[in-house]
Enzyme design. Structure first.
Site, short mmCIF file in Angstrom:
data_model
loop_
_atom_site.label_atom_id
_atom_site.label_comp_id
_atom_site.label_asym_id
_atom_site.label_seq_id
_atom_site.Cartn_x
_atom_site.Cartn_y
_atom_site.Cartn_z
N PRO A 274 42.05 29.22 35.37
CA PRO A 274 42.56 30.59 35.53
C PRO A 274 43.03 30.85 36.97
O PRO A 274 42.40 30.36 37.92
CB PRO A 274 41.34 31.48 35.22
CG PRO A 274 40.38 30.61 34.50
CD PRO A 274 40.66 29.20 34.91
N SER B 128 45.08 27.03 43.09
CA SER B 128 46.22 26.66 43.93
C SER B 128 45.95 25.36 44.70
O SER B 128 46.84 24.52 44.86
CB SER B 128 46.60 27.79 44.90
OG SER B 128 45.49 28.14 45.68
N ASP C 192 38.50 24.54 49.52
CA ASP C 192 39.18 24.31 48.24
C ASP C 192 39.98 23.01 48.23
O ASP C 192 39.81 22.20 47.32
CB ASP C 192 40.09 25.50 47.88
CG ASP C 192 39.28 26.70 47.42
OD1 ASP C 192 38.06 26.71 47.65
OD2 ASP C 192 39.86 27.63 46.85
O1 PMV Z 1 37.18 33.39 45.50
P1 PMV Z 1 37.62 32.32 46.43
O2 PMV Z 1 37.66 30.97 45.82
O3 PMV Z 1 38.89 32.69 47.16
O4 PMV Z 1 36.47 32.15 47.51
C1 PMV Z 1 36.30 33.02 48.60
C2 PMV Z 1 35.10 32.61 49.37
C3 PMV Z 1 34.82 33.51 50.55
O5 PMV Z 1 33.61 33.04 51.12
C4 PMV Z 1 34.63 34.94 50.12
C5 PMV Z 1 35.93 33.45 51.58
C6 PMV Z 1 36.08 32.13 52.30
O6 PMV Z 1 37.17 31.91 52.86
O7 PMV Z 1 35.14 31.34 52.36
#
Ligand code: PMV
Length: 348
Positions: free
Chosen positions: A128, A136, A179
Site C-alpha cells: 500500500p 517508494s 527505508d
Molecule cells: O511512516 P513512515 O514509514 O514514513 O515512518 C516514519 C518514521 C518516523 O520515525 C515518524 C520518521 C522518521 O523519519 O524516522
C-alpha cells in the site's frame, strides 16, 4: 553499514561493455517499524524489519533514447525525453512526482554505465502507498537493481542502497536511511541517527498481521506534530524518550531469544507512548483494539501514525483470528513475515 559485496544480476567478473540484457525484473521488500518510530528522530534507536511484501520493477531496453515509465498500481504512465516529460496515463503533476525518483535512479546507474540507453520501466507493487510501509524505497531499490542488471553494470548492494537513498530524498525530503537500507539489505535492522543501520540477529519467526486503515497520511505532518508537543512539554517527553530507548533495548534481546510474549508487551507499551505523543488516531485505535481482543500478543501503530498501518503480533495459530478481527473493524489486513531477502533479481 558493513556488508559483503553481493553482485546483482551477473557474476563479479563480467565486464560492463558486453551486450546488455533485453529485459530484467528485480524486486525489493517493504518494511514495518517494530519499535521506536518518532523517538528515532531525536536520536533514540528504532527497530525495522523487512516483510514479505515486495515491489517489482521490470526493465526493458528501447531502441530510442526515451525513458518510458509505467506504474500498474497507480495507473500512471509517462515518458521523459531530453529533459521533457509527457504524461500518457493519469495526471501530469502526479505522474511527474512519482516518476522523478525513478528518473534519478536511471541517471545514476547510467552514470556508472557511461552512456544513456532508452528504457521501459514498469513498476508493480503489492505494498500500500503512503501507508508507512516503505513502498517508494522498495520501488527505488528494485528499479536500481533491475536497471543495473540490464546494463550489466557491476553493482554491489551498497551501491543499490546509495542510489535508492538519493531517490528517497526526492520523495520525502531529508529522510533517514532506514527505508532504502531495509529494502536493499532485508532482515531486521537497528537504526540510530548517530550510528546508522546495523543488522540484528533474529532467529525467531515474527508472525505479524499488518492492518491498513485506508487513511493516507503525511510523515512530515506527523513529525511536525511531535516536534510541537516536544517543544511544549520537553521535560515530560524526555522521560518518554528514555522509556522508548529501554523498550528497544529489551526488544533486541526478546527478538534474539524469540520471546514473543515480551515482544507483544513491549509493542503495547510502545503504542501507549506513541498515543502520548498524539500520533495515533481513531482509525488505528479501532484496529489495534480489535487485534488485542482477538488474542494478539501485542499491537501498535507502525510508522508515522495518523492513519497508515498498525501491526499486531500473534502466535501462528491466532493469526487468522486476528486478521479477521481487523477486517471486521474496517481495516485491510494481511499476514506478514520477516524476510531476510533484500533486493534481488527475479529474472533475466
Ligand atoms: O511512516 P513512515 O514509514 O514514513 O515512518 C516514519 C518514521 C518516523 O520515525 C515518524 C520518521 C522518521 O523519519 O524516522
Amino acid at each position: 553499514m558493513a556488508t559483503t559485496q553481493v553482485w546483482l544480476g551477473m557474476p563479479p567478473c563480467a565486464s560492463r561493455n558486453s551486450d546488455v540484457y533485453m529485459g530484467v525484473t528485480a524486486s525489493a521488500p517493504a518494511k514495518v517499524i517494530l519499535f521506536g518510530e518518532h523517538f528515532v528522530v531525536y536520536g533514540e534507536p528504532a527497530i525495522v524489519m523487512a516483510i514479505d511484501k515486495r515491489a517489482y520493477a521490470k526493465v526493458e531496453l528501447r531502441q530510442d533514447k526515451r525513458l518510458y515509465l509505467r506504474s500498474v498500481n497507480l495507473n500512471l504512465a509517462g515518458c521523459f525525453e531530453t529533459g521533457f516529460f509527457k504524461v500518457e496515463q493519469g495526471g501530469t503533476k502526479e505522474a511527474r512526482l512519482k516518476f522523478e525518483p525513478l528518473k534519478l535512479v536511471v541517471e545514476k546507474v547510467q552514470e556508472i554505465y557511461g552512456e544513456n540507453a532508452g528504457l521501459d520501466i514498469e513498476v508493480n507493487s503489492t505494498v500500500p502507498v503512503a501507508a508507512g510501509l516503505g513502498s517508494s524505497a522498495a520501488v527505488a531499490a528494485a528499479a536500481t537493481a533491475a536497471v543495473g542488471a540490464l546494463l550489466k553494470v557491476k553493482m554491489s548492494k551498497e551501491a543499490v542502497f546509495r542510489i535508492s537513498y538519493e531517490a528517497e530524498k526526492i520523495v520525502h525530503g531529508a529522510q533517514s536511511e532506514v527505508d532504502p537500507a531495509v529494502s536493499t539489505f532485508g532482515g531486521t535492522l537497528l537504526f540510530q541517527m548517530d550510528t546508522g543501520v546495523r543488522p540484528l540477529d533474529v532467529k525467531a519467526d515474527v508472525p505479524l498481521v499488518v492492518g491498513y486503515t485506508g487513511v493516507k497520511r503525511s510523515t512530515r505532518v506527523q513529525v511536525a506534530k511531535v516536534r510541537d508537543t516536544r517543544n511544549k512539554y520537553s521535560r515530560v517527553i524526555d522521560h518518554m524518550m528514555k522509556a522508548a530507548r529501554e523498550i528497544v533495548l529489551r526488544a533486541i534481546d526478546a527478538l534474539k531469544d524469540g520471546d514473543l510474549e515480551t515482544l507483544g508487551d513491549l509493542m503495547n507499551i510502545n503504542h501507549a507512548l506513541l498515543c502520548g505523543l498524539g500520533v495515533s488516531d481513531e482509525s488505528l485505535e479501532w484496529l489495534i483494539n480489535a487485534a488485542r481482543k482477538a488474542g494478539a500478543l501485542g499491537a501498535k501503530l507502525t510508522g508515522a501514525g495518523g492513519g497508515g498501518c498498525m501491526i499486531a503480533l500473534a502466535e501462528n495459530e491466532r493469526l487468522k483470528q486476528v486478521l479477521e478481527a481487523i477486517q471486521r473493524a474496517g481495516g485491510s489486513p494481511f499476514i506478514a513475515r520477516k524476510t531476510d531477502e533484500g533486493v534481488r533479481i527475479e529474472g533475466i
